[in-house]
Design a protein around this motif. Structure first.
Motif, PDB file in Angstrom:
ATOM      1  N   CYS A  40      -9.286   0.853   2.791  1.00  0.00           N
ATOM      2  CA  CYS A  40      -8.719   1.910   3.622  1.00  0.00           C
ATOM      3  C   CYS A  40      -7.202   1.878   3.556  1.00  0.00           C
ATOM      4  O   CYS A  40      -6.579   0.835   3.724  1.00  0.00           O
ATOM      5  N   LEU A  41      -6.594   3.047   3.328  1.00  0.00           N
ATOM      6  CA  LEU A  41      -5.141   3.164   3.289  1.00  0.00           C
ATOM      7  C   LEU A  41      -4.558   3.612   4.625  1.00  0.00           C
ATOM      8  O   LEU A  41      -3.396   3.366   4.905  1.00  0.00           O
ATOM      9  N   ASN A  42      -5.360   4.298   5.432  1.00  0.00           N
ATOM     10  CA  ASN A  42      -4.897   4.782   6.728  1.00  0.00           C
ATOM     11  C   ASN A  42      -6.039   4.685   7.727  1.00  0.00           C
ATOM     12  O   ASN A  42      -7.037   5.385   7.606  1.00  0.00           O
ATOM     13  N   ILE A  43      -5.885   3.786   8.715  1.00  0.00           N
ATOM     14  CA  ILE A  43      -6.950   3.569   9.691  1.00  0.00           C
ATOM     15  C   ILE A  43      -6.452   3.855  11.102  1.00  0.00           C
ATOM     16  O   ILE A  43      -5.289   3.612  11.415  1.00  0.00           O
ATOM     17  N   THR A  44      -7.332   4.426  11.909  1.00  0.00           N
ATOM     18  CA  THR A  44      -7.048   4.699  13.315  1.00  0.00           C
ATOM     19  C   THR A  44      -8.158   4.061  14.153  1.00  0.00           C
ATOM     20  O   THR A  44      -9.077   3.465  13.603  1.00  0.00           O
ATOM     21  N   CYS A  64     -11.447   4.808   9.354  1.00  0.00           N
ATOM     22  CA  CYS A  64     -10.591   5.134   8.221  1.00  0.00           C
ATOM     23  C   CYS A  64     -10.475   6.648   8.045  1.00  0.00           C
ATOM     24  O   CYS A  64     -11.447   7.376   8.241  1.00  0.00           O
ATOM     25  N   LYS A 124      -8.283   7.676   5.193  1.00  0.00           N
ATOM     26  CA  LYS A 124      -7.889   7.821   3.792  1.00  0.00           C
ATOM     27  C   LYS A 124      -8.210   6.521   3.046  1.00  0.00           C
ATOM     28  O   LYS A 124      -7.849   5.443   3.485  1.00  0.00           O
ATOM     29  N   GLN A 146      -8.409   4.216  -0.734  1.00  0.00           N
ATOM     30  CA  GLN A 146      -7.713   4.002  -1.999  1.00  0.00           C
ATOM     31  C   GLN A 146      -8.505   4.645  -3.140  1.00  0.00           C
ATOM     32  O   GLN A 146      -9.683   4.982  -2.980  1.00  0.00           O
TER      33      GLN A 146
END
Length: 130
Positions: free
Chosen positions: A67-71, A75, A77, A79
């Motif tokens: 995962c490049l962007n997690i909240t 996830c 976004k 890779q």
């Protein structure tokens, strides 16, 4: 406390009411608030919960692979070489360099050709030499 000391009216974050309602019991470490020991309602800062999942506890951010962007909802976004499914990254088929699902490649590894969203080895294509 409730009137006449009959139990706790509301528990602080990190705790939930006991079955008898008299005391507060600690939530799982991953939960900011919880319904019971095994069901988070919200997650602590470095944890996330997958919406509509049967898994009821929160997962640590560092367990999210690729995962490049997690909240805190998972996830958003992944890779390259991975795709997003239910807020978690899944690996594309080995012959794909990028994909939108397990059955939908967007680009292929060397020696593979994209045909109908699948990566096919060039030798499987009639009359193809390279």
């Amino acid at each position: 406390m409730m009137p006449l000391n009959k139990g706790c009216f509301r528990c602080q974050d990190g705790y939930h009411k006991s079955v008898d309602g008299r005391t507060c019991t600690q939530c799982d470490i991953s939960c900011k608030t919880c319904l019971d020991k095994n069901t988070c309602l919200t997650c602590n800062d470095t944890y996330y919960m997958i919406p509509d999942s049967t898994y009821q506890l929160c997962k640590p951010f560092n367990e999210s692979i690729g995962c490049l962007n997690i909240t805190q909802t998972g996830c958003i976004k992944c890779q390259e070489g991975m795709y997003l499914e239910n807020y978690e990254c899944q690996t594309c088929p080995i012959e794909c360099t990028s994909c939108t699902s397990q059955n939908s490649c967007q680009s292929c590894q060397n020696e593979y050709v994209l045909k109908e969203q699948k990566c096919i080895h060039y030798k499987e294509i009639e009359y193809c030499l390279k």
